[in-house]
Design a protein around this motif. Structure first.
Motif, PDB file in Angstrom:
ATOM      1  N   ALA A 191      22.321  14.058  -8.782  1.00 37.84           N
ATOM      2  CA  ALA A 191      22.200  13.128  -9.914  1.00 37.84           C
ATOM      3  C   ALA A 191      20.752  12.755 -10.180  1.00 37.84           C
ATOM      4  O   ALA A 191      20.439  12.194 -11.220  1.00 37.84           O
ATOM      5  CB  ALA A 191      23.018  11.868  -9.646  1.00 37.84           C
ATOM      6  N   ALA A 192      19.847  13.070  -9.261  1.00 38.82           N
ATOM      7  CA  ALA A 192      18.463  12.655  -9.392  1.00 38.82           C
ATOM      8  C   ALA A 192      17.783  13.163 -10.663  1.00 38.82           C
ATOM      9  O   ALA A 192      17.141  12.389 -11.362  1.00 38.82           O
ATOM     10  CB  ALA A 192      17.654  13.072  -8.162  1.00 38.82           C
ATOM     11  N   PRO A 193      17.936  14.460 -11.036  1.00 39.84           N
ATOM     12  CA  PRO A 193      17.291  14.918 -12.276  1.00 39.84           C
ATOM     13  C   PRO A 193      17.805  14.167 -13.509  1.00 39.84           C
ATOM     14  O   PRO A 193      17.045  13.807 -14.387  1.00 39.84           O
ATOM     15  CB  PRO A 193      17.633  16.395 -12.341  1.00 39.84           C
ATOM     16  CG  PRO A 193      17.902  16.791 -10.933  1.00 39.84           C
ATOM     17  CD  PRO A 193      18.520  15.572 -10.297  1.00 39.84           C
ATOM     18  N   ALA A 194      19.096  13.896 -13.544  1.00 40.15           N
ATOM     19  CA  ALA A 194      19.662  13.175 -14.692  1.00 40.15           C
ATOM     20  C   ALA A 194      19.152  11.738 -14.723  1.00 40.15           C
ATOM     21  O   ALA A 194      18.824  11.207 -15.777  1.00 40.15           O
ATOM     22  CB  ALA A 194      21.185  13.190 -14.623  1.00 40.15           C
ATOM     23  N   PRO A 216      19.208   3.262   3.278  1.00 37.61           N
ATOM     24  CA  PRO A 216      20.397   3.889   2.670  1.00 37.61           C
ATOM     25  C   PRO A 216      20.727   3.328   1.293  1.00 37.61           C
ATOM     26  O   PRO A 216      21.233   4.048   0.439  1.00 37.61           O
ATOM     27  CB  PRO A 216      21.524   3.584   3.659  1.00 37.61           C
ATOM     28  CG  PRO A 216      20.835   3.322   4.948  1.00 37.61           C
ATOM     29  CD  PRO A 216      19.491   2.732   4.610  1.00 37.61           C
ATOM     30  N   SER A 217      20.433   2.070   1.043  1.00 39.15           N
ATOM     31  CA  SER A 217      20.766   1.497  -0.265  1.00 39.15           C
ATOM     32  C   SER A 217      19.862   2.034  -1.368  1.00 39.15           C
ATOM     33  O   SER A 217      20.154   1.884  -2.545  1.00 39.15           O
ATOM     34  CB  SER A 217      20.661  -0.032  -0.226  1.00 39.15           C
ATOM     35  OG  SER A 217      19.308  -0.437  -0.069  1.00 39.15           O
ATOM     36  N   ARG A 218      18.747   2.698  -0.996  1.00 40.35           N
ATOM     37  CA  ARG A 218      17.830   3.263  -1.995  1.00 40.35           C
ATOM     38  C   ARG A 218      18.029   4.758  -2.182  1.00 40.35           C
ATOM     39  O   ARG A 218      17.333   5.381  -2.960  1.00 40.35           O
ATOM     40  CB  ARG A 218      16.392   3.002  -1.573  1.00 40.35           C
ATOM     41  CG  ARG A 218      16.038   1.532  -1.615  1.00 40.35           C
ATOM     42  CD  ARG A 218      14.602   1.325  -1.316  1.00 40.35           C
ATOM     43  NE  ARG A 218      13.792   2.178  -2.187  1.00 40.35           N
ATOM     44  CZ  ARG A 218      12.484   2.093  -2.283  1.00 40.35           C
ATOM     45  NH1 ARG A 218      11.834   1.213  -1.585  1.00 40.35           N
ATOM     46  NH2 ARG A 218      11.798   2.896  -3.064  1.00 40.35           N
ATOM     47  N   ARG A 219      18.971   5.326  -1.461  1.00 42.52           N
ATOM     48  CA  ARG A 219      19.186   6.771  -1.568  1.00 42.52           C
ATOM     49  C   ARG A 219      19.763   7.126  -2.926  1.00 42.52           C
ATOM     50  O   ARG A 219      20.593   6.433  -3.476  1.00 42.52           O
ATOM     51  CB  ARG A 219      20.126   7.250  -0.468  1.00 42.52           C
ATOM     52  CG  ARG A 219      19.451   7.227   0.871  1.00 42.52           C
ATOM     53  CD  ARG A 219      20.172   8.080   1.856  1.00 42.52           C
ATOM     54  NE  ARG A 219      19.454   7.971   3.121  1.00 42.52           N
ATOM     55  CZ  ARG A 219      20.027   8.025   4.285  1.00 42.52           C
ATOM     56  NH1 ARG A 219      21.316   8.219   4.384  1.00 42.52           N
ATOM     57  NH2 ARG A 219      19.320   7.916   5.376  1.00 42.52           N
ATOM     58  N   VAL A 220      19.320   8.260  -3.419  1.00 45.86           N
ATOM     59  CA  VAL A 220      19.800   8.769  -4.699  1.00 45.86           C
ATOM     60  C   VAL A 220      20.463  10.105  -4.422  1.00 45.86           C
ATOM     61  O   VAL A 220      19.929  10.931  -3.701  1.00 45.86           O
ATOM     62  CB  VAL A 220      18.622   8.955  -5.693  1.00 45.86           C
ATOM     63  CG1 VAL A 220      19.102   9.580  -6.979  1.00 45.86           C
ATOM     64  CG2 VAL A 220      17.923   7.639  -5.927  1.00 45.86           C
ATOM     65  N   ARG A 223       0.824  -1.220   0.000  1.00 47.50           N
ATOM     66  CA  ARG A 223       0.000   0.000   0.000  1.00 47.50           C
ATOM     67  C   ARG A 223       0.854   1.264   0.000  1.00 47.50           C
ATOM     68  O   ARG A 223       0.395   2.331  -0.392  1.00 47.50           O
ATOM     69  CB  ARG A 223      -0.894   0.043   1.242  1.00 47.50           C
ATOM     70  CG  ARG A 223      -2.098  -0.835   1.137  1.00 47.50           C
ATOM     71  CD  ARG A 223      -3.064  -0.523   2.226  1.00 47.50           C
ATOM     72  NE  ARG A 223      -3.470   0.885   2.155  1.00 47.50           N
ATOM     73  CZ  ARG A 223      -4.141   1.505   3.104  1.00 47.50           C
ATOM     74  NH1 ARG A 223      -4.500   0.879   4.178  1.00 47.50           N
ATOM     75  NH2 ARG A 223      -4.479   2.772   2.976  1.00 47.50           N
ATOM     76  N   LEU A 224       2.092   1.139   0.444  1.00 51.84           N
ATOM     77  CA  LEU A 224       2.958   2.315   0.527  1.00 51.84           C
ATOM     78  C   LEU A 224       3.629   2.642  -0.805  1.00 51.84           C
ATOM     79  O   LEU A 224       4.212   3.713  -0.952  1.00 51.84           O
ATOM     80  CB  LEU A 224       4.013   2.114   1.617  1.00 51.84           C
ATOM     81  CG  LEU A 224       3.460   1.934   3.028  1.00 51.84           C
ATOM     82  CD1 LEU A 224       4.585   1.617   4.002  1.00 51.84           C
ATOM     83  CD2 LEU A 224       2.701   3.171   3.470  1.00 51.84           C
ATOM     84  N   GLY A 225       3.575   1.717  -1.753  1.00 55.84           N
ATOM     85  CA  GLY A 225       4.172   1.961  -3.065  1.00 55.84           C
ATOM     86  C   GLY A 225       5.642   2.306  -2.957  1.00 55.84           C
ATOM     87  O   GLY A 225       6.398   1.658  -2.242  1.00 55.84           O
ATOM     88  N   ASP A 226       6.047   3.366  -3.658  1.00 57.66           N
ATOM     89  CA  ASP A 226       7.451   3.777  -3.680  1.00 57.66           C
ATOM     90  C   ASP A 226       7.923   4.346  -2.355  1.00 57.66           C
ATOM     91  O   ASP A 226       9.120   4.512  -2.140  1.00 57.66           O
ATOM     92  CB  ASP A 226       7.691   4.825  -4.774  1.00 57.66           C
ATOM     93  CG  ASP A 226       7.584   4.232  -6.158  1.00 57.66           C
ATOM     94  OD1 ASP A 226       7.711   3.003  -6.288  1.00 57.66           O
ATOM     95  OD2 ASP A 226       7.351   5.003  -7.109  1.00 57.66           O
ATOM     96  N   ARG A 227       6.985   4.660  -1.462  1.00 65.92           N
ATOM     97  CA  ARG A 227       7.380   5.234  -0.176  1.00 65.92           C
ATOM     98  C   ARG A 227       8.004   4.193   0.748  1.00 65.92           C
ATOM     99  O   ARG A 227       8.757   4.524   1.637  1.00 65.92           O
ATOM    100  CB  ARG A 227       6.181   5.865   0.528  1.00 65.92           C
ATOM    101  CG  ARG A 227       5.630   7.062  -0.229  1.00 65.92           C
ATOM    102  CD  ARG A 227       4.423   7.627   0.457  1.00 65.92           C
ATOM    103  NE  ARG A 227       3.375   6.591   0.475  1.00 65.92           N
ATOM    104  CZ  ARG A 227       2.361   6.584   1.319  1.00 65.92           C
ATOM    105  NH1 ARG A 227       2.232   7.520   2.215  1.00 65.92           N
ATOM    106  NH2 ARG A 227       1.454   5.637   1.262  1.00 65.92           N
TER     107      ARG A 227
END
Length: 117
Positions: free
Chosen positions: A109-112, A101-105, A91-95
């Motif tokens: 670099a995020a816009p690219a 920490p392994s999912r941090r962007v 139910r939380l989806g991408d949240r």
């Protein structure tokens, strides 16, 4: 491996002997918990860590915990099974796991990265 197996067997035998002695003495789970709590606080003091301002014990808040779990189930945020109640992380989806920490962007670099997808 044999030495480890022997050590595990010895520890298990010692724990079983302790349990038998506690049962014979009429020691309750609460008594055992308080003994462990005192040992923990003593050890922390020896490490120079001061005592907590407040000690919360799950056993003293079961009504509130049951209420919170019921609210989670009623709202669809959790679901019961034979083995317990679990959060419905789908139910939380991408949240879900956003703070992992392994999912941090890297924010620079995020816009690219977003443009590349």
């Amino acid at each position: 491996a044999a030495l480890l197996d022997e050590r595990v067997r010895d520890e298990r035998e010692a724990l079983n002997a302790t349990r038998r002695a506690d049962d014979a003495a009429g020691t309750t789970a609460a008594d055992l918990a308080r003994t462990q709590e005192r040992g923990f606080l003593r050890d922390m003091a020896l490490l120079g860590v001061g005592p907590p301002d407040l000690l919360l014990r799950v056993s003293e808040h079961m009504d509130q915990i049951r209420g919170m779990v019921a609210t989670l189930v009623d709202s669809g945020a959790a679901y019961p099974t034979d083995s317990g109640v679990y959060f419905d992380v789908a139910r939380l989806g991408d949240r879900y796991g956003r703070l992992d920490p392994s999912r941090r962007v890297d924010s620079a670099a995020a816009p690219a990265a977003a443009a590349a997808t």
